[in-house]
Design an enzyme around this catalytic site. Structure first.
Site, PDB file in Angstrom:
ATOM      1  N   ASP A   1      34.784 142.777 -92.181  1.00  0.00           N
ATOM      2  CA  ASP A   1      34.871 141.936 -93.363  1.00  0.00           C
ATOM      3  C   ASP A   1      36.167 141.132 -93.256  1.00  0.00           C
ATOM      4  O   ASP A   1      37.263 141.681 -93.409  1.00  0.00           O
ATOM      5  CB  ASP A   1      34.881 142.820 -94.620  1.00  0.00           C
ATOM      6  N   HIS A   2      36.043 139.843 -92.980  1.00  0.00           N
ATOM      7  CA  HIS A   2      37.233 139.025 -92.757  1.00  0.00           C
ATOM      8  C   HIS A   2      37.980 138.684 -94.043  1.00  0.00           C
ATOM      9  O   HIS A   2      39.031 138.055 -93.996  1.00  0.00           O
ATOM     10  CB  HIS A   2      36.871 137.755 -91.978  1.00  0.00           C
ATOM     11  N   ARG A   3      37.461 139.101 -95.185  1.00  0.00           N
ATOM     12  CA  ARG A   3      38.263 139.012 -96.409  1.00  0.00           C
ATOM     13  C   ARG A   3      39.361 140.067 -96.386  1.00  0.00           C
ATOM     14  O   ARG A   3      40.358 139.957 -97.106  1.00  0.00           O
ATOM     15  CB  ARG A   3      37.385 139.226 -97.645  1.00  0.00           C
TER      16      ARG A   3
END
Length: 321
Positions: free
Chosen positions: A293-295
């Site tokens: 999850d690149h958040r």
């Protein structure tokens, strides 16, 4: 006999640089081998004493066959020489036993001192361990492998890497805020009747390989009998999905809700590789990749984590017991 080129199937001993009884240090040139490409010096990967020359000058041997036998101490030289002589007689005998029985006998009679110590500590019968060292010698890695599952090895290596890269050990529970987890709990996907479940090896970085293996076997048994408690399958902070056991080379794993990353592990297969000096050898290689999850986790942090994971896997001694 090492593989000195990608097409080499056997090699011929041109000359022995070292003699029986010589002490060797890792990196010493020991023998000159003629491959299908050229004559090349072969170095030893281990310290020890050249106890016995198995393949004489002018003789050939297939790639992977023993050409010399190292002893760790002077006390083991006589035993090694006797074993070399016994194998030579077996090879010349019309009723020569097959290679598997030779290896089995060797494993029961020859083991490194540290391998014997490990076996005694963990209640493993040394004679039941198949040796992968020269002439079937039982190494510490063989003993570890006897009591350790592949899942435990992967989980331990992953946990050690996460300990060095805590930003990858993160989660997003409510879909909005994220947190870095203090505990390293490795979820591992397991197929069961009617679906999939992910038992959790809690605090995997704090447990040794044997305890991890024991815990994993218990979790799998409980999972398949549907006896897992909620905290045993919903407390993971990072997930492993291993399809390598099914022969799958590569795949993409789907990120579980609430976690920051999942690692997909492919099959380990023999591959011809070249070192920095251009020498070829056959090593087991496997492909892993991470879905994240690149958040929560940046790609650069994932790359650093994977570099650390690779170094740990390539150096099994770092996976301390």
């Amino acid at each position: 006999m090492p593989a000195l080129s990608s097409t080499m199937t056997e090699g011929k001993i041109v000359s022995w640089i070292k003699s029986e009884g010589d002490s060797l240090s890792k990196g010493d040139s020991v023998v000159v081998v003629e491959s299908d490409k050229a004559d090349m010096d072969v170095e030893t990967f281990y310290d020890g004493i050249l106890a016995a020359i198995v393949v004489a000058e002018g003789q050939t041997a297939p790639v992977g066959a023993p050409i010399g036998l190292l002893a760790e101490t002077e006390a083991e030289i006589a035993q090694a020489q006797a074993q070399a002589q016994a194998q030579a007689q077996a090879q010349n005998s019309p009723s020569r036993p097959d290679a598997s029985s030779i290896g089995s006998n060797s494993a029961k009679s020859v083991a490194t001192p540290y391998a014997r110590k490990l076996a005694k500590q963990h209640g493993i019968e040394i004679g039941a361990v198949a040796g992968t060292g020269p002439f079937g010698r039982v190494t510490p890695g063989d003993v570890k492998g006897k009591g350790v599952t592949m899942t435990a090895l992967l989980a331990k290596a992953t946990a050690m890497a996460l300990a060095q890269h805590p930003v990858v050990n993160a989660g997003c529970r409510d879909g909005k805020s994220f947190s870095y987890n203090g505990s390293i709990n490795i979820s591992v996907a397991v197929a069961i009747n009617g679906g999939l479940i992910t038992p959790v090896l809690q605090d995997a970085n704090k447990l040794d390989l044997y305890l991890l293996s024991q815990k994993w076997k218990e979790l799998v048994e409980k999972a398949r009998s549907k006896q897992l408690q909620p905290h045993e399958y919903n407390s993971g902070t990072f997930t492993l999905s291993n399809l390598g056991m099914f022969g799958v080379d590569r795949f993409d794993a789907i990120l579980p809700p609430g976690q920051g990353a999942i690692m997909a592990v492919g099959a380990s297969k023999p591959t011809v590789v070249a070192d920095a000096d251009g020498f070829f050898s056959v090593k087991n290689k496997m492909l892993v990749n991470v879905t994240a999850d690149h958040r929560i986790i940046y790609g650069a942090d994932l790359a650093s984590f994977l570099q650390t994971f690779a170094k740990i896997i390539e150096n099994p001694d770092s996976l301390t017991l």
